[in-house]
Design an enzyme around this catalytic site. Structure first.
Site, PDB file in Angstrom:
ATOM      1  N   MET A 172       0.725  -1.339   0.026  1.00  0.00           N
ATOM      2  CA  MET A 172      -0.060  -0.145   0.086  1.00  0.00           C
ATOM      3  C   MET A 172       0.837   1.531  -0.227  1.00  0.00           C
ATOM      4  SD  MET A 172      -3.274  -1.153   2.751  1.00  0.00           S
ATOM      5  CE  MET A 172      -1.448  -2.197   3.489  1.00  0.00           C
ATOM      6  N   THR A 181       2.084   1.758   5.577  1.00  0.00           N
ATOM      7  CA  THR A 181       1.554   2.743   5.076  1.00  0.00           C
ATOM      8  C   THR A 181       1.127   3.510   6.185  1.00  0.00           C
ATOM      9  OG1 THR A 181      -0.686   3.161   4.340  1.00  0.00           O
ATOM     10  CG2 THR A 181       0.116   1.204   5.709  1.00  0.00           C
ATOM     11  N   CYS A 193       3.629   9.683   4.577  1.00  0.00           N
ATOM     12  CA  CYS A 193       2.775   8.841   3.321  1.00  0.00           C
ATOM     13  C   CYS A 193       4.017   8.142   3.057  1.00  0.00           C
ATOM     14  CB  CYS A 193       2.154   9.868   2.031  1.00  0.00           C
ATOM     15  SG  CYS A 193       2.187   8.462   0.660  1.00  0.00           S
ATOM     16  N   THR A 194       4.542   6.731   3.020  1.00  0.00           N
ATOM     17  CA  THR A 194       5.517   6.329   2.656  1.00  0.00           C
ATOM     18  C   THR A 194       5.875   6.026   1.557  1.00  0.00           C
ATOM     19  OG1 THR A 194       3.752   4.135   2.582  1.00  0.00           O
ATOM     20  CG2 THR A 194       4.552   4.638   4.667  1.00  0.00           C
ATOM     21  N   GLU A 195       5.417   6.468   0.335  1.00  0.00           N
ATOM     22  CA  GLU A 195       6.010   7.112  -0.907  1.00  0.00           C
ATOM     23  C   GLU A 195       6.983   8.585  -1.349  1.00  0.00           C
ATOM     24  OE1 GLU A 195       3.218   4.073  -0.834  1.00  0.00           O
ATOM     25  OE2 GLU A 195       2.742   6.294  -0.323  1.00  0.00           O
ATOM     26  N   THR A 231      -1.654   5.951   5.575  1.00  0.00           N
ATOM     27  CA  THR A 231      -3.152   6.530   5.979  1.00  0.00           C
ATOM     28  C   THR A 231      -3.669   5.021   6.384  1.00  0.00           C
ATOM     29  OG1 THR A 231      -3.046   7.429   3.902  1.00  0.00           O
ATOM     30  CG2 THR A 231      -5.192   6.500   4.435  1.00  0.00           C
TER      31      THR A 231
END
Length: 228
Positions: free
Chosen positions: A10, A83, A195-197, A85
């Site tokens: 995710m 993740t 956010c992990t991205e 979220t």
């Protein structure tokens, strides 16, 4: 070292970074050829993203709780959710398992407080920036968090339409840098990449504020918990 169970996918882009950091941190701590014992359950993100946008959080929480139970049955002794979220549904996951769950906000807040910061900017999906589950968690840990007043839709879109698909654009990097500059003007002393991205796009070399990457902090905290 305990076995780490990771609920990932995710997106898979950030889960790949988690796997790298888990193993690098284990090697740094233990030396030699040591690597992390990890069990990864990587979900199909499309149905989860649909649950997010449709507000079906209870359904998503139940699904992730069942995955956590499966990881525990498979031998995981420490569990992490890769993740930010989906920590909105951390409670049903925690309630479903009998092993420690490392919450992503905990090591993030600890690192910021240890460095003497009190007011921070928070960037993430619109759910993370707009809903209380994350902001309240930071406040309970002693931090005041500011979120962008404008451009949240664009920031959110960059995550889902670009970063989750492995697309990194200089134009999007400038959008995030501008958002950080605006947070700094309002009093933010550092910025959480919530956010992990986002770490694919922003780091200390381009950010006008010190960066705290939740992916790196969380992965290292999972290793620490596995070694405790």
């Amino acid at each position: 070292m305990k076995t780490i169970g990771l609920i990932g996918g995710m997106s898979w882009e950030s889960t790949a970074h988690y796997y790298r950091i888990l193993n690098q941190e284990t090697a740094a701590r233990l030396g030699g050829l040591h690597s992390a014992p990890v069990i990864v359950h990587s979900v199909d993100f499309a149905p989860i993203a649909a649950m997010q946008s449709e507000g079906r959080w209870d359904e998503a929480g139940q699904q992730l709780a069942e995955i956590a139970e499966g990881l525990e049955r498979a031998g995981a002794e420490v569990i992490g959710l890769a993740t930010n979220t989906m920590h909105k549904v951390a409670e049903p996951i925690i309630n479903a398992i009998g092993v420690p769950f490392v919450h992503i906000a905990e090591p993030t807040a600890e690192a910021l407080l240890a460095d003497g910061f009190g007011t921070v900017g928070l960037l993430g999906t619109r759910f993370t920036m707009e809903e209380p589950f994350y902001l309240d968690g930071l406040r309970q840990r002693g931090l005041e968090a500011l979120v962008p007043e404008v451009d949240r839709t664009n920031l959110n879109g960059i995550i889902y339409e670009e970063l989750c698909r492995g697309i990194v654009r200089e134009e999007s990097r400038r959008v995030y840098v501008t958002a950080i500059e605006r947070l700094a003007a309002r009093g933010a002393e550092a910025v959480i990449l919530g956010c992990t991205e986002i770490g694919m796009l922003i780091d200390d070399s381009v950010s006008p504020l010190p960066v705290y990457d939740t992916t790196e902090l969380h992965a290292k905290a999972l290793v620490a918990a596995a070694l405790a």
